[in-house]
Structure formats: C-alpha cells, structure tokens
Write a protein that holds these residues in place. Sequence first.
Motif, PDB file in Angstrom:
ATOM      1  N   GLY A 193       0.820  -1.178  -0.143  1.00 37.43           N
ATOM      2  CA  GLY A 193       0.052  -0.112  -0.035  1.00 37.43           C
ATOM      3  C   GLY A 193       0.960   1.391   0.101  1.00 37.43           C
ATOM      4  N   ARG A 194       0.199   2.242  -0.075  1.00 39.89           N
ATOM      5  CA  ARG A 194       0.827   3.924  -0.045  1.00 39.89           C
ATOM      6  C   ARG A 194       0.487   4.498   1.342  1.00 39.89           C
ATOM      7  NH1 ARG A 194      -1.503   2.263  -4.781  1.00 39.89           N
ATOM      8  NH2 ARG A 194      -0.659   2.673  -6.510  1.00 39.89           N
ATOM      9  N   ALA A 195       1.527   5.101   1.802  1.00 42.75           N
ATOM     10  CA  ALA A 195       1.399   5.888   2.914  1.00 42.75           C
ATOM     11  C   ALA A 195       1.316   7.381   2.920  1.00 42.75           C
ATOM     12  CB  ALA A 195       2.524   5.346   4.211  1.00 42.75           C
ATOM     13  N   VAL A 196       2.369   7.793   1.910  1.00 38.81           N
ATOM     14  CA  VAL A 196       2.518   9.328   1.703  1.00 38.81           C
ATOM     15  C   VAL A 196       2.472   9.592   0.190  1.00 38.81           C
ATOM     16  CG1 VAL A 196       3.734  11.142   2.176  1.00 38.81           C
ATOM     17  CG2 VAL A 196       3.677   9.533   3.782  1.00 38.81           C
ATOM     18  N   LEU A 197       1.578  10.595  -0.102  1.00 38.16           N
ATOM     19  CA  LEU A 197       1.742  11.003  -1.674  1.00 38.16           C
ATOM     20  C   LEU A 197       1.937  12.314  -1.680  1.00 38.16           C
ATOM     21  CD1 LEU A 197      -0.028   8.108  -1.632  1.00 38.16           C
ATOM     22  CD2 LEU A 197      -1.107   9.000  -3.653  1.00 38.16           C
ATOM     23  N   SER A 198       2.262  12.668  -2.858  1.00 37.80           N
ATOM     24  CA  SER A 198       2.448  14.081  -3.260  1.00 37.80           C
ATOM     25  C   SER A 198       0.970  14.573  -3.922  1.00 37.80           C
ATOM     26  CB  SER A 198       3.336  14.221  -4.415  1.00 37.80           C
ATOM     27  OG  SER A 198       3.032  13.630  -5.639  1.00 37.80           O
ATOM     28  N   SER A 199       0.878  15.694  -4.225  1.00 36.29           N
ATOM     29  CA  SER A 199      -0.447  16.200  -4.608  1.00 36.29           C
ATOM     30  C   SER A 199      -0.776  16.016  -6.050  1.00 36.29           C
ATOM     31  CB  SER A 199      -0.600  17.953  -4.179  1.00 36.29           C
ATOM     32  OG  SER A 199       0.316  18.492  -5.796  1.00 36.29           O
ATOM     33  N   ASN A 200      -1.993  16.115  -6.465  1.00 36.03           N
ATOM     34  CA  ASN A 200      -2.424  15.845  -7.951  1.00 36.03           C
ATOM     35  C   ASN A 200      -1.762  16.750  -8.805  1.00 36.03           C
ATOM     36  OD1 ASN A 200      -3.859  14.001  -6.755  1.00 36.03           O
ATOM     37  ND2 ASN A 200      -5.864  15.364  -6.618  1.00 36.03           N
TER      38      ASN A 200
ATOM     39  N   LEU B 211       6.160  12.141 -15.711  1.00 27.95           N
ATOM     40  CA  LEU B 211       4.930  11.224 -15.076  1.00 27.95           C
ATOM     41  C   LEU B 211       4.102  12.031 -14.263  1.00 27.95           C
ATOM     42  CD1 LEU B 211       7.064   8.166 -13.911  1.00 27.95           C
ATOM     43  CD2 LEU B 211       6.048   8.549 -16.088  1.00 27.95           C
ATOM     44  N   PRO B 212       2.736  12.473 -14.678  1.00 23.81           N
ATOM     45  CA  PRO B 212       1.988  13.157 -13.917  1.00 23.81           C
ATOM     46  C   PRO B 212       1.639  12.561 -12.694  1.00 23.81           C
ATOM     47  CG  PRO B 212       0.837  12.102 -15.617  1.00 23.81           C
ATOM     48  CD  PRO B 212       2.126  11.786 -16.015  1.00 23.81           C
ATOM     49  N   GLY B 213       1.320  13.240 -11.385  1.00 19.44           N
ATOM     50  CA  GLY B 213       1.208  13.061 -10.315  1.00 19.44           C
ATOM     51  C   GLY B 213      -0.333  12.620  -9.948  1.00 19.44           C
ATOM     52  N   PRO B 214      -0.785  12.292  -8.643  1.00 15.90           N
ATOM     53  CA  PRO B 214       0.102  12.184  -7.659  1.00 15.90           C
ATOM     54  C   PRO B 214       1.112  10.888  -7.546  1.00 15.90           C
ATOM     55  CG  PRO B 214      -2.025  11.487  -6.906  1.00 15.90           C
ATOM     56  CD  PRO B 214      -2.247  11.956  -8.506  1.00 15.90           C
ATOM     57  N   HIS B 215       2.109  11.143  -6.719  1.00 22.71           N
ATOM     58  CA  HIS B 215       3.356  10.072  -6.906  1.00 22.71           C
ATOM     59  C   HIS B 215       3.251   9.626  -5.353  1.00 22.71           C
ATOM     60  CE1 HIS B 215       4.430   9.874 -10.884  1.00 22.71           C
ATOM     61  NE2 HIS B 215       4.277  11.123 -10.747  1.00 22.71           N
ATOM     62  N   THR B 216       3.839   8.345  -5.151  1.00 29.90           N
ATOM     63  CA  THR B 216       3.821   7.777  -3.717  1.00 29.90           C
ATOM     64  C   THR B 216       5.413   8.166  -3.291  1.00 29.90           C
ATOM     65  OG1 THR B 216       2.527   5.818  -4.346  1.00 29.90           O
ATOM     66  CG2 THR B 216       4.040   5.582  -2.543  1.00 29.90           C
ATOM     67  N   LEU B 217       5.269   8.691  -2.081  1.00 25.77           N
ATOM     68  CA  LEU B 217       6.666   8.981  -1.562  1.00 25.77           C
ATOM     69  C   LEU B 217       6.861   7.930  -0.503  1.00 25.77           C
ATOM     70  CD1 LEU B 217       6.085  12.543  -0.909  1.00 25.77           C
ATOM     71  CD2 LEU B 217       7.408  11.683  -2.734  1.00 25.77           C
ATOM     72  N   VAL B 218       6.015   7.156   0.197  1.00 27.03           N
ATOM     73  CA  VAL B 218       6.280   6.255   1.260  1.00 27.03           C
ATOM     74  C   VAL B 218       5.414   5.185   0.959  1.00 27.03           C
ATOM     75  CG1 VAL B 218       6.457   5.611   3.505  1.00 27.03           C
ATOM     76  CG2 VAL B 218       7.035   7.918   2.946  1.00 27.03           C
ATOM     77  N   GLY B 219       5.971   3.986   0.559  1.00 24.15           N
ATOM     78  CA  GLY B 219       5.329   2.448   0.527  1.00 24.15           C
ATOM     79  C   GLY B 219       5.514   1.606   1.261  1.00 24.15           C
ATOM     80  N   PHE B 220       4.584   0.492   1.343  1.00 13.69           N
ATOM     81  CA  PHE B 220       4.952  -0.557   2.319  1.00 13.69           C
ATOM     82  C   PHE B 220       4.312  -1.804   1.943  1.00 13.69           C
ATOM     83  CE2 PHE B 220       0.953   1.083   3.392  1.00 13.69           C
ATOM     84  CZ  PHE B 220      -0.280  -0.163   3.618  1.00 13.69           C
ATOM     85  N   ALA B 221       4.910  -2.986   2.280  1.00 12.32           N
ATOM     86  CA  ALA B 221       4.440  -4.370   1.976  1.00 12.32           C
ATOM     87  C   ALA B 221       4.653  -5.101   3.130  1.00 12.32           C
ATOM     88  CB  ALA B 221       5.079  -4.959   0.782  1.00 12.32           C
TER      89      ALA B 221
ATOM     90  N   ASN C 264       4.932 -12.792   7.802  1.00 12.01           N
ATOM     91  CA  ASN C 264       4.972 -11.296   8.804  1.00 12.01           C
ATOM     92  C   ASN C 264       6.275 -10.695   8.191  1.00 12.01           C
ATOM     93  OD1 ASN C 264       3.454  -9.620  10.047  1.00 12.01           O
ATOM     94  ND2 ASN C 264       5.026 -10.214  11.960  1.00 12.01           N
ATOM     95  N   GLY C 265       6.873 -10.925   7.321  1.00 12.38           N
ATOM     96  CA  GLY C 265       7.875 -10.256   6.661  1.00 12.38           C
ATOM     97  C   GLY C 265       7.399  -8.784   6.077  1.00 12.38           C
ATOM     98  N   ARG C 266       8.232  -7.805   6.522  1.00 12.20           N
ATOM     99  CA  ARG C 266       7.578  -6.298   6.218  1.00 12.20           C
ATOM    100  C   ARG C 266       8.803  -5.639   5.745  1.00 12.20           C
ATOM    101  NH1 ARG C 266       3.135  -4.601  10.376  1.00 12.20           N
ATOM    102  NH2 ARG C 266       2.271  -6.503  10.861  1.00 12.20           N
ATOM    103  N   ILE C 267       8.252  -4.586   4.835  1.00 12.75           N
ATOM    104  CA  ILE C 267       9.285  -3.557   4.203  1.00 12.75           C
ATOM    105  C   ILE C 267       8.389  -2.070   4.261  1.00 12.75           C
ATOM    106  CG2 ILE C 267      10.521  -2.976   2.054  1.00 12.75           C
ATOM    107  CD1 ILE C 267      10.660  -5.729   1.432  1.00 12.75           C
ATOM    108  N   VAL C 268       9.202  -1.075   4.561  1.00 13.39           N
ATOM    109  CA  VAL C 268       8.763   0.352   4.301  1.00 13.39           C
ATOM    110  C   VAL C 268      10.052   0.705   3.116  1.00 13.39           C
ATOM    111  CG1 VAL C 268       8.642   2.312   5.169  1.00 13.39           C
ATOM    112  CG2 VAL C 268       7.608   0.427   6.446  1.00 13.39           C
ATOM    113  N   LEU C 269       9.421   1.407   2.215  1.00 13.23           N
ATOM    114  CA  LEU C 269      10.594   1.863   1.372  1.00 13.23           C
ATOM    115  C   LEU C 269      10.018   3.487   1.074  1.00 13.23           C
ATOM    116  CD1 LEU C 269      12.215   1.909  -1.064  1.00 13.23           C
ATOM    117  CD2 LEU C 269      10.594   1.349  -2.647  1.00 13.23           C
TER     118      LEU C 269
END
Length: 545
Positions: free
Chosen positions: A406-413, A438-448, A454-459
Amino acid sequence: MRDDSIILTRSDIGQFASIAFALFALIAALSYFYAGEVRPHTLVLIALAALSLIAWALITPSEFVGFFTGRQARRGTVAVFSSVLVIGIISMAYLYVERQVIAYDLTETREFTLSDSTARIIERLPRDLRIIGFYSAENIAVREMDDQFWRQYEVLSAGRIQRIYIDPVEQPAVAETYGAQDGDIFIAFVDDNGEIIPQSISYVPMIDKHERDMSLAINRLLQEGSFAAFFDISHGQRSLRDTSSGGLSIAGELLGLNGWRVVEFDLQELVANDQPIPDEASVVVLSRPRQPFAPATIDAIDDYLRRGGSLFIMADPVFADSGFLLEDSAFNTYLWESWGIRALDAVVVELLPGLDNPSPLDVVSIQIFDSPITANVNLPDEPDSYAMFRLARALEISNTPPVNNGRAVLSSNMSYAETDLVALGLRDEYDFDEGEDLPGPHTLVGFAVDAETNGRIVLVGDSDFATDGQIGAPPGNAQLFFGSLNWLTEFEERITFGFQPSAIAPPTIFISPSQLDQVSFFVIFLVPGLVLLLGAGMWFYRSRR
C-alpha cells in the motif's frame, strides 16, 4: 457571707484526668495521622495520655471501672468522651481523605480520564513503580498541575504507581544523584521493600502531552532492550556516528531514548562469511546505500524477510549510471516481483501553490493514508506535523501485488515526476514534458507485508528527512521515521506506542503547602479545640452550681 471558693473533690480530679487522657490520646492519634509516622512529640503525647489514664485509674478507681463496664459515669464524663470520639473520627476522616487520591470524571466525553492504551500498559507492570518529580518551592504551580495527571496513574494502577516529590534546592545531593534539574521527572521500579531500584531509573522527556509522555516512558522502561535496529554500513550508508547535518546520530539517540538497542553492522561481511542476518535484528535499516546489492546480499535479505524480518529502505535519487536501487537493478526487480513495490528513476516535483516548502523539489506530505506509519503525521490540530522530503524519489506500488502492499504518503495531484535526471542533477533544470515525465500524484512512502511470514518492508524515496539536519524540521519527519519503525516491528500493537491521549489538563485550584497546612490546622485542631474548650467550660460552670 457567700463562700465562692472552688473545692476540687477526688471525683473532680479523676474526671480532669479522664478528659486529659482523651485529649492527649486524640492529639497523639491526629499527630500520627498528620505526619504519617511516629515523631518525638507524638511519643510525648502518648506518654502524657498514659500518665493521665493511670492517674484516672488511681484517683477514682470506681468511676474508672464503671466507665469501661458500661455504668453511667458522673458529671458528663461519657458525654465528654463521646464528643472527643466524634471529633477524632471527623478529624481522622479529613486527614485520610486529604491524603487519598480521589478523582471522578463527570464529563460526558471522559475528557479527564486516562486512555485505554495507558490502562493496557499499566496492566503489564511487573512490579510497583514510582514517579519521582523534582520541584522547588518556586515551581509549586507546575508541580500541582503535573500532580493532576500523576494522581490519575495512582488511581488507575490501584496504588501500584505512586508519586513522590523532591525539592532540588533543599535536597541538592539527591538531585545530583539523579542528575535532575528543577521540573525534571523520573520513573523507576521499586523492590519488595519499597526501595527504588537504581538500575531502573529512567528520565521522562516531557513535551506537552502529559499522558502520552508518561505512558511512553513507562513503555520504554517495560521494553528496555526488547527491540533492536540494525543499521547496515557496508554499502556507503549514512552513519549513526556522524554528527553532521547529514548523519543519523540524532535518530540513533532518539531510538535509544525509546528503549531500542541500536547496532551498526556490516552486511557484506556477513554475506562473505555465509552468515545470516541475526534473528535479534527487529529491523534492518538501509539508509541511502550508494552501491548496488550483489545477488548474494539480496538472497541474505530475502532469507531474513522470510524468517519474519523487517526492512526499512531510504533510497535517494540516483544521478549516475550506477548506484543503489536503479529502476532496472536486481534488488529493485526483487522488490517488485516479491513485494509489489519499487523505486522509479524519477524525482518528484511539487507544484501545488501555498506550501511551506523552499522549492518545488522539497516535497511535503500532502496526502497520507490511515496507517501506523503516518499516525502522527499531518495532525489536524498541529500544522507543523507534516513531513518534508528533499529531492524525493517517486515510487511505484503494484495494483496486483504478490503480497499485501500500500501507499502511506503521496504528493499532490499537481505534482509530477521528472525523468530527466541528467538535466536536473547537472543544471538544476526541470520542467514537465508531456509523454516523458510522469503526472502526479506520486507515492513517496510505500509498504508491503507478507501475511504468511510477517516479513515487512517500508520504502521511502528519500533519506534526508531522517538526518540530523532535518529530522526535527519539520517535526513530522521524526514522526514518520518512528512511525515506520513502529509498523515494521509491530511496536504499536505490542506496546501501544504513539497513541493519542484522551486525558487533558483538568481545572486546577492552586493551594500551596503552607495554605494547605493552615486549612488542616483550622479543621483538625482549632475548631475541635474550641468546641472542646467551650464544652469543658460549660461543664465546669454547671458543676460548680
């Protein structure tokens, strides 16, 4: 001629002795209740009461025996004792109530009640706890305000948490032992004898949220050393020892203050020696690696994640042909195929007007999703709680991922992702080109997260936000950093870190200790004493008629 001389009989002297016994015994009991201990003057009062009792028994033995066997004593002795008893009960009740923690929240929304998160923390206390506050006489108003919160902890814990206050001016040696300044707060466990355990003494950083600050401090004490953050330093990453604006020393110190063990390790050396990433690593942090990862390193990371490990990646844009996490690199491909997240070779440009950012390349957390990662970012009542990224890299999140993501933080449209990194890096030139950027919005923080292992990643597409120069400016940067670690290690779920408090400052009437002593003297001694004197005078007057 009228004879007005006063004649004291044996019976009168016996009654005086009985009244003296009652008064001395009452004052001794009140003195003990008031001081909370037996002091020298209390022993004197007990001795006087005992002498009065002996005198009563020796002078009028028949009346003494008659009083205790239920026969009516002469001239109102029973009435005097009854009055003394009632006054004593009332006075002791006052002293008891004055020293007890009695609090009732009558608001409909329970605004002055500690949160359920705090209650869960207190339930896990392995032993009794002390809140130790250092307040001078000049700081009494602050102490009384803080006490409104600390007494709620005492109530909620049924007395397992207690509070003590020390004047650092009157007891400088004690303050020096703690390293305390006026207004500092500490917590510590106590042993079975009620003595503070020195090794458990912990400073409580107080910001502005009393419940949150105190409950988090108790959490840290409970979980001291339970979580370990392993920072890799083998690929040119930022260092915890670097105290410059580009280092991570503040982040490391903050982790330590929150009860984490912080370890720098050499991932390449582990791989070269065919050793796995240790299980004790609650999370592995990759902060701006400069070198691409070899296949054996990727395999070691995959093995760690399959064992339920967590990975925190902070990847800056790459302006060269070789670097970490290029779009077509082996590690980026692994992240996409196994986790459904990856970094793009593009830098986000924010064109939304009215933002508090120095340039369009300073991207603000315009849009956030409800997640522990962003629990304390972009708070409605705290305008400075946003996060800011310098030269943020655009991320891509798969809509058909192999695991939950999923996405945690995005830029504006109104933002876009600049793909001409040569012009941007060499000439600081950027402009939206249709068909290329590439037009926005764009993901700045994502996770999986892999639900099976229960392995986890934050990018995160930036590492500057966590550096010494920017982790506190704006404050949302630190909240994002800890929120990411929060979610990666399930710190939030296991010890309820990062909750918002429900208790706020209750209305307070400030009464200094001297004023409280005056009230106590009036209620306990002056009024009852006047009543007794008036009664004794009336009795004596009537007994002479």
